[in-house]
Design a protein around this motif. Sequence first.
Motif, mmCIF file in Angstrom:
data_model
loop_
_atom_site.group_PDB
_atom_site.id
_atom_site.type_symbol
_atom_site.label_atom_id
_atom_site.label_comp_id
_atom_site.label_asym_id
_atom_site.label_seq_id
_atom_site.Cartn_x
_atom_site.Cartn_y
_atom_site.Cartn_z
ATOM 1 N N SER A 224 0.814 -1.220 0.000
ATOM 2 C CA SER A 224 0.000 0.000 0.000
ATOM 3 C C SER A 224 0.846 1.268 0.000
ATOM 4 O O SER A 224 0.316 2.352 0.214
ATOM 5 C CB SER A 224 -0.940 0.001 1.213
ATOM 6 N N ARG A 225 2.155 1.116 -0.222
ATOM 7 C CA ARG A 225 2.979 2.311 -0.369
ATOM 8 C C ARG A 225 2.502 3.106 -1.579
ATOM 9 O O ARG A 225 2.352 2.573 -2.666
ATOM 10 C CB ARG A 225 4.450 1.934 -0.524
ATOM 11 N N GLY A 226 2.238 4.358 -1.389
ATOM 12 C CA GLY A 226 1.684 5.175 -2.459
ATOM 13 C C GLY A 226 0.180 5.297 -2.370
ATOM 14 O O GLY A 226 -0.414 6.098 -3.108
ATOM 15 N N PHE A 227 -0.467 4.502 -1.500
ATOM 16 C CA PHE A 227 -1.898 4.642 -1.283
ATOM 17 C C PHE A 227 -2.149 5.894 -0.433
ATOM 18 O O PHE A 227 -1.237 6.441 0.188
ATOM 19 C CB PHE A 227 -2.473 3.431 -0.557
ATOM 20 N N ALA A 228 -3.381 6.334 -0.405
ATOM 21 C CA ALA A 228 -3.764 7.457 0.455
ATOM 22 C C ALA A 228 -3.476 7.094 1.919
ATOM 23 O O ALA A 228 -3.500 5.914 2.287
ATOM 24 C CB ALA A 228 -5.244 7.773 0.268
ATOM 25 N N PRO A 229 -3.196 8.084 2.771
ATOM 26 C CA PRO A 229 -2.851 7.801 4.178
ATOM 27 C C PRO A 229 -3.888 6.968 4.913
ATOM 28 O O PRO A 229 -3.543 6.168 5.793
ATOM 29 C CB PRO A 229 -2.716 9.205 4.792
ATOM 30 N N ASP A 230 -5.148 7.120 4.582
ATOM 31 C CA ASP A 230 -6.190 6.346 5.267
ATOM 32 C C ASP A 230 -6.523 5.054 4.534
ATOM 33 O O ASP A 230 -7.556 4.430 4.806
ATOM 34 C CB ASP A 230 -7.453 7.192 5.439
ATOM 35 N N ARG A 231 -5.657 4.638 3.621
ATOM 36 C CA ARG A 231 -5.861 3.393 2.869
ATOM 37 C C ARG A 231 -4.616 2.499 2.970
ATOM 38 O O ARG A 231 -4.223 1.852 2.019
ATOM 39 C CB ARG A 231 -6.156 3.701 1.384
ATOM 40 N N GLN A 232 -4.028 2.474 4.138
ATOM 41 C CA GLN A 232 -2.814 1.691 4.359
ATOM 42 C C GLN A 232 -3.152 0.284 4.847
ATOM 43 O O GLN A 232 -4.049 0.095 5.674
ATOM 44 C CB GLN A 232 -1.910 2.391 5.372
ATOM 45 N N ASN A 233 -2.406 -0.716 4.331
ATOM 46 C CA ASN A 233 -2.556 -2.106 4.753
ATOM 47 C C ASN A 233 -1.457 -2.476 5.743
ATOM 48 O O ASN A 233 -0.362 -1.909 5.696
ATOM 49 C CB ASN A 233 -2.456 -3.046 3.550
ATOM 50 N N PRO A 234 -1.702 -3.463 6.598
ATOM 51 C CA PRO A 234 -0.599 -4.005 7.406
ATOM 52 C C PRO A 234 0.516 -4.507 6.487
ATOM 53 O O PRO A 234 0.239 -5.041 5.407
ATOM 54 C CB PRO A 234 -1.253 -5.145 8.177
ATOM 55 N N PRO A 235 1.781 -4.356 6.869
ATOM 56 C CA PRO A 235 2.885 -4.737 5.974
ATOM 57 C C PRO A 235 2.985 -6.235 5.723
ATOM 58 O O PRO A 235 3.584 -6.654 4.724
ATOM 59 C CB PRO A 235 4.121 -4.211 6.697
ATOM 60 N N LYS A 236 2.454 -7.049 6.598
ATOM 61 C CA LYS A 236 2.519 -8.494 6.394
ATOM 62 C C LYS A 236 1.378 -9.188 7.130
ATOM 63 O O LYS A 236 0.735 -8.593 8.004
ATOM 64 C CB LYS A 236 3.859 -9.066 6.869
ATOM 65 N N LEU A 237 1.135 -10.434 6.765
ATOM 66 C CA LEU A 237 0.130 -11.226 7.465
ATOM 67 C C LEU A 237 0.720 -11.722 8.780
ATOM 68 O O LEU A 237 1.816 -12.298 8.778
ATOM 69 C CB LEU A 237 -0.319 -12.421 6.622
ATOM 70 N N PRO A 238 0.025 -11.512 9.887
ATOM 71 C CA PRO A 238 0.572 -11.962 11.178
ATOM 72 C C PRO A 238 0.643 -13.480 11.302
ATOM 73 O O PRO A 238 1.399 -14.003 12.121
ATOM 74 C CB PRO A 238 -0.395 -11.363 12.199
ATOM 75 N N ILE A 239 -0.129 -14.184 10.502
ATOM 76 C CA ILE A 239 -0.116 -15.651 10.483
ATOM 77 C C ILE A 239 0.043 -16.087 9.037
ATOM 78 O O ILE A 239 -0.659 -15.596 8.147
ATOM 79 C CB ILE A 239 -1.408 -16.239 11.090
ATOM 80 N N GLU A 240 0.955 -16.998 8.783
ATOM 81 C CA GLU A 240 1.259 -17.406 7.417
ATOM 82 C C GLU A 240 0.510 -18.674 7.020
ATOM 83 O O GLU A 240 0.154 -19.501 7.866
ATOM 84 C CB GLU A 240 2.761 -17.648 7.262
#
Length: 251
Positions: free
Chosen positions: A87-103
């Motif tokens: 979500s880099r480059g997304f609007a500030p209020d449209r950010q995703n977690p950088p990774k899944l906490p469970i794989e």
Amino acid sequence: MRFLRAAFALSLSCALAIGAAAFGQTDARADAGDEPMGLPQSGKGLRDRDFGVVSHQFGLDRQVEMYQWRASGDGYTQVWNAAPIDSRGFAPDRQNPPKLPIESRRWWAQDATLDGHPIDQSVLQALGTWRVFRPNFSRLPANLAASFQPEGDGLGSAENPLEPRVGDLRILWRELQLPPLEGKVELRDGRWRLSSSAAQAALSAASTANAVELPADQDRALLPWLLGGATVVVVVGLVWRRVRRRREAAR
């Protein structure tokens, strides 16, 4: 594109046919062409220790998805996705977690047998079918029970499954089931391995499933490479067949 597919099918069929003659005929002598009599046995149960999920089939698969933002045209949509969406480059209020906490994870049966002989893992991978199943969550650890609750056939972290929020997870489990293996495997060197016909069918199915569409002006350009690859397979098969014959003659 049709020309490419036809050429690929022809080269693949030739390679498989000669490869089967080179490898299958000599290896089949190792165990006098024994055919399976019973049903495959999965051996010890497979366990997802994180969630206390157990399967007594030939494989166990944990599939994890996260609810995330995805760029769509001039805006954004929310979707379930198995991989993190950058979500880099997304609007500030449209950010995703950088990774899944469970794989997501997958376990294969290591001690599967048929008529007392081990089954090679290639048989499981080529002939097995994944089926979603609903585990018994009685062994769900307390820390995860506080974050997840049953949702459909699996678990979900959303407080309201009908209105998930970005970052929520849902998890499903699948187990691998094997069909009867008569006519699909051969006993070679003490292990059940794919028969030549089953291996050819698996390769054909894989090549169809993974077909890549190419521009029309590129298909003929690739033909020499496809035929060259088939030639390499054929040559290697013939050389191996000659080596095996020399070894047998020296015994």
